[in-house]
Design a protein around this motif. Structure first.
Motif, PDB file in Angstrom:
ATOM      1  N   HIS A   1      45.373  37.737  30.937  1.00 23.77           N
ATOM      2  CA  HIS A   1      43.949  38.094  31.298  1.00 23.77           C
ATOM      3  C   HIS A   1      43.362  37.205  32.299  1.00 23.77           C
ATOM      4  O   HIS A   1      42.128  37.239  32.244  1.00 23.77           O
ATOM      5  CB  HIS A   1      42.701  38.026  30.228  1.00 23.77           C
ATOM      6  CG  HIS A   1      43.528  38.625  28.721  1.00 23.77           C
ATOM      7  ND1 HIS A   1      43.398  38.464  27.701  1.00 23.77           N
ATOM      8  CD2 HIS A   1      44.229  39.946  28.738  1.00 23.77           C
ATOM      9  CE1 HIS A   1      44.017  39.252  26.863  1.00 23.77           C
ATOM     10  NE2 HIS A   1      44.628  40.379  27.177  1.00 23.77           N
ATOM     11  N   PRO A   2      44.072  37.019  33.359  1.00 21.78           N
ATOM     12  CA  PRO A   2      43.158  36.402  34.699  1.00 21.78           C
ATOM     13  C   PRO A   2      42.427  37.801  35.225  1.00 21.78           C
ATOM     14  O   PRO A   2      42.786  38.854  35.271  1.00 21.78           O
ATOM     15  CB  PRO A   2      44.431  36.289  35.819  1.00 21.78           C
ATOM     16  CG  PRO A   2      45.566  37.244  35.068  1.00 21.78           C
ATOM     17  CD  PRO A   2      45.231  37.372  33.720  1.00 21.78           C
ATOM     18  N   GLU A   3      41.224  37.495  35.772  1.00 24.52           N
ATOM     19  CA  GLU A   3      40.352  38.549  35.983  1.00 24.52           C
ATOM     20  C   GLU A   3      40.072  39.019  37.489  1.00 24.52           C
ATOM     21  O   GLU A   3      39.724  39.967  37.684  1.00 24.52           O
ATOM     22  CB  GLU A   3      38.703  37.997  35.546  1.00 24.52           C
ATOM     23  CG  GLU A   3      38.318  37.454  34.352  1.00 24.52           C
ATOM     24  CD  GLU A   3      38.535  35.953  34.041  1.00 24.52           C
ATOM     25  OE1 GLU A   3      38.065  35.492  33.158  1.00 24.52           O
ATOM     26  OE2 GLU A   3      39.214  35.558  35.099  1.00 24.52           O
ATOM     27  N   ILE A   4      40.707  37.998  38.160  1.00 29.62           N
ATOM     28  CA  ILE A   4      40.765  38.149  39.611  1.00 29.62           C
ATOM     29  C   ILE A   4      42.239  37.912  40.397  1.00 29.62           C
ATOM     30  O   ILE A   4      42.962  37.417  39.670  1.00 29.62           O
ATOM     31  CB  ILE A   4      39.842  37.491  40.367  1.00 29.62           C
ATOM     32  CG1 ILE A   4      40.082  35.911  40.399  1.00 29.62           C
ATOM     33  CG2 ILE A   4      38.390  37.519  39.658  1.00 29.62           C
ATOM     34  CD1 ILE A   4      39.338  35.180  41.167  1.00 29.62           C
ATOM     35  N   LEU A   5      42.241  37.978  41.635  1.00 35.48           N
ATOM     36  CA  LEU A   5      43.236  37.462  42.437  1.00 35.48           C
ATOM     37  C   LEU A   5      42.541  36.459  43.438  1.00 35.48           C
ATOM     38  O   LEU A   5      41.590  36.761  43.943  1.00 35.48           O
ATOM     39  CB  LEU A   5      43.738  38.839  43.439  1.00 35.48           C
ATOM     40  CG  LEU A   5      44.697  39.864  42.784  1.00 35.48           C
ATOM     41  CD1 LEU A   5      45.175  40.803  44.084  1.00 35.48           C
ATOM     42  CD2 LEU A   5      45.870  39.138  41.938  1.00 35.48           C
ATOM     43  N   GLY A   6      43.178  35.400  43.281  1.00 32.87           N
ATOM     44  CA  GLY A   6      42.701  34.107  44.084  1.00 32.87           C
ATOM     45  C   GLY A   6      43.702  33.688  45.253  1.00 32.87           C
ATOM     46  O   GLY A   6      44.924  34.006  44.858  1.00 32.87           O
ATOM     47  N   TYR A   7      43.246  33.179  46.195  1.00 32.42           N
ATOM     48  CA  TYR A   7      44.102  32.652  47.238  1.00 32.42           C
ATOM     49  C   TYR A   7      44.769  31.401  46.781  1.00 32.42           C
ATOM     50  O   TYR A   7      44.062  30.548  46.007  1.00 32.42           O
ATOM     51  CB  TYR A   7      43.507  32.464  48.446  1.00 32.42           C
ATOM     52  CG  TYR A   7      43.222  33.754  49.229  1.00 32.42           C
ATOM     53  CD1 TYR A   7      44.003  34.387  50.073  1.00 32.42           C
ATOM     54  CD2 TYR A   7      41.937  34.420  49.036  1.00 32.42           C
ATOM     55  CE1 TYR A   7      43.677  35.502  50.607  1.00 32.42           C
ATOM     56  CE2 TYR A   7      41.641  35.562  49.642  1.00 32.42           C
ATOM     57  CZ  TYR A   7      42.522  36.266  50.321  1.00 32.42           C
ATOM     58  OH  TYR A   7      42.174  37.497  50.927  1.00 32.42           O
TER      59      TYR A   7
END
Length: 338
Positions: free
Chosen positions: A296-302
């Motif tokens: 359940h990761p909410e975002i895409l991060g760099y």
């Protein structure tokens, strides 16, 4: 309905006329690309060829320009950059899209006067060896500008109609459109300004629209998992101006509406949990945080501030990315904690 397209190509490498022919031959059904113009800048005839082209009354649909015109024998002995030529052409045809073509990694050695800051003069800068992969983009630009530079003013209502947002997004999209584009205007620079906002902000910055990676993660899925259920979300796909089938976008509001219509009686409004209840999925199809390896990761991060690589991450595993400012209606961009 047929969409007539006229391409013009300005180059001091005669062999690239073959690329122009390939571009014309690649027209998709419903598009007619005919009467292409190749302006060959051969020594001794370069000024005449360029003068003839700039004297045309009919505006081309799109112009491709060699970025480094270092093989010409200019009368004034002043090297002419493709970007400089683009400025000249834009004086005559302000709403004409211009694409630069380069020799790729060799460009720095080809010309000592090459200025990378001049990239802004082009809608896109394409490496010659990657030209085939850019054909769809070139047609999207030509057809998109055709719609933007009509004889009638480019009003706020027309811009929204060209974007085709879900009915529930009309008000937010209208508010997000920059002030310079909001009023009816016959200024011939407005189509290019509008194009830049649509392509470089609306379509690129996650918020109203998501690309495939963001869409998959919004649904709690990996790319492999999303591929299994993609057909359920056809109605959410962006089909407005400058859309490209090979590089699709989806309206986030439409994705959520479709998800909750498909998964009945969802016990949460967290899309990354509900999306995993879609039919035909396995646990291996779920998105996993790049940092902590949990679901359940909410975002895409760099991964870091020197990289363009994005991975699924929990908000708690990231910090705000200093390269990006916060924008109303758009997702905040974040980077993995160091």
């Amino acid at each position: 309905m047929k969409h007539p397209i006229t391409f013009a190509w300005i180059d001091d490498t005669p062999q690239r006329e073959k690329l122009l022919s390939h571009l014309v031959d690649a027209a998709s059904p419903g598009v007619t690309a005919s009467a292409p113009i190749f302006v060959g800048l051969v020594k001794g005839k370069d000024q005449l060829a360029l003068t003839d082209f700039l004297g045309r009354r009919t505006e081309p649909s799109l112009v491709v320009i060699d970025q480094v015109l270092n093989k010409c024998d200019w009368e004034l002995k002043i090297p002419l950059l493709g970007s400089s030529l683009a400025e000249i052409i834009r004086q005559k045809w302000p709403a004409c899209p211009i694409v630069g073509i380069t020799a790729g990694q060799n460009i720095a050695t080809e010309s000592q006067w090459y200025d990378f800051e001049k990239r802004s003069e082009f809608e896109e800068l394409i490496e010659a060896q990657n030209f085939g992969a850019a054909i769809e983009l070139i047609y999207a630009l030509a057809l998109g500008f055709q719609l933007l530079r009509g004889t009638k003013p480019l009003t706020l209502k027309k811009i929204i109609a060209l974007l085709k947002p879900p009915s529930g997004e009309h008000e937010r999209v209208a508010t997000a459109i920059p002030d310079k584009m909001r009023s009816s205007s016959m200024d011939r620079s407005v189509p290019r300004l509008t194009s830049s906002w649509i392509r470089k902000r609306l379509m690129e910055r996650p918020g109203f629209l998501y690309d495939r990676e963001w869409t998959a993660n919004l649904l709690g899925l990996s790319i492999k998992g999303f591929n299994k259920v993609e057909q359920l979300f056809v109605s959410a796909k962006y089909s407005g101006v400058f859309s490209e089938p090979s590089d699709p976008r989806w309206w986030t509001l439409a994705l959520k509406e479709t998800l909750f219509k498909t998964v009945k009686n969802a016990e949460t409004n967290l899309t990354w949990i509900v999306g995993q209840k879609l039919p035909g999925l396995e646990r291996s199809d779920y998105s996993v945080c790049y940092v902590c390896k949990e679901l359940h990761p909410e975002i895409l991060g760099y991964v870091d501030t020197s990289s363009d690589g994005r991975r699924p991450m929990h908000i708690r595993c990231t910090i705000p990315d200093p390269r990006f400012q916060s924008l109303l209606y758009y997702d905040d961009m974040r980077v993995m904690k160091g």
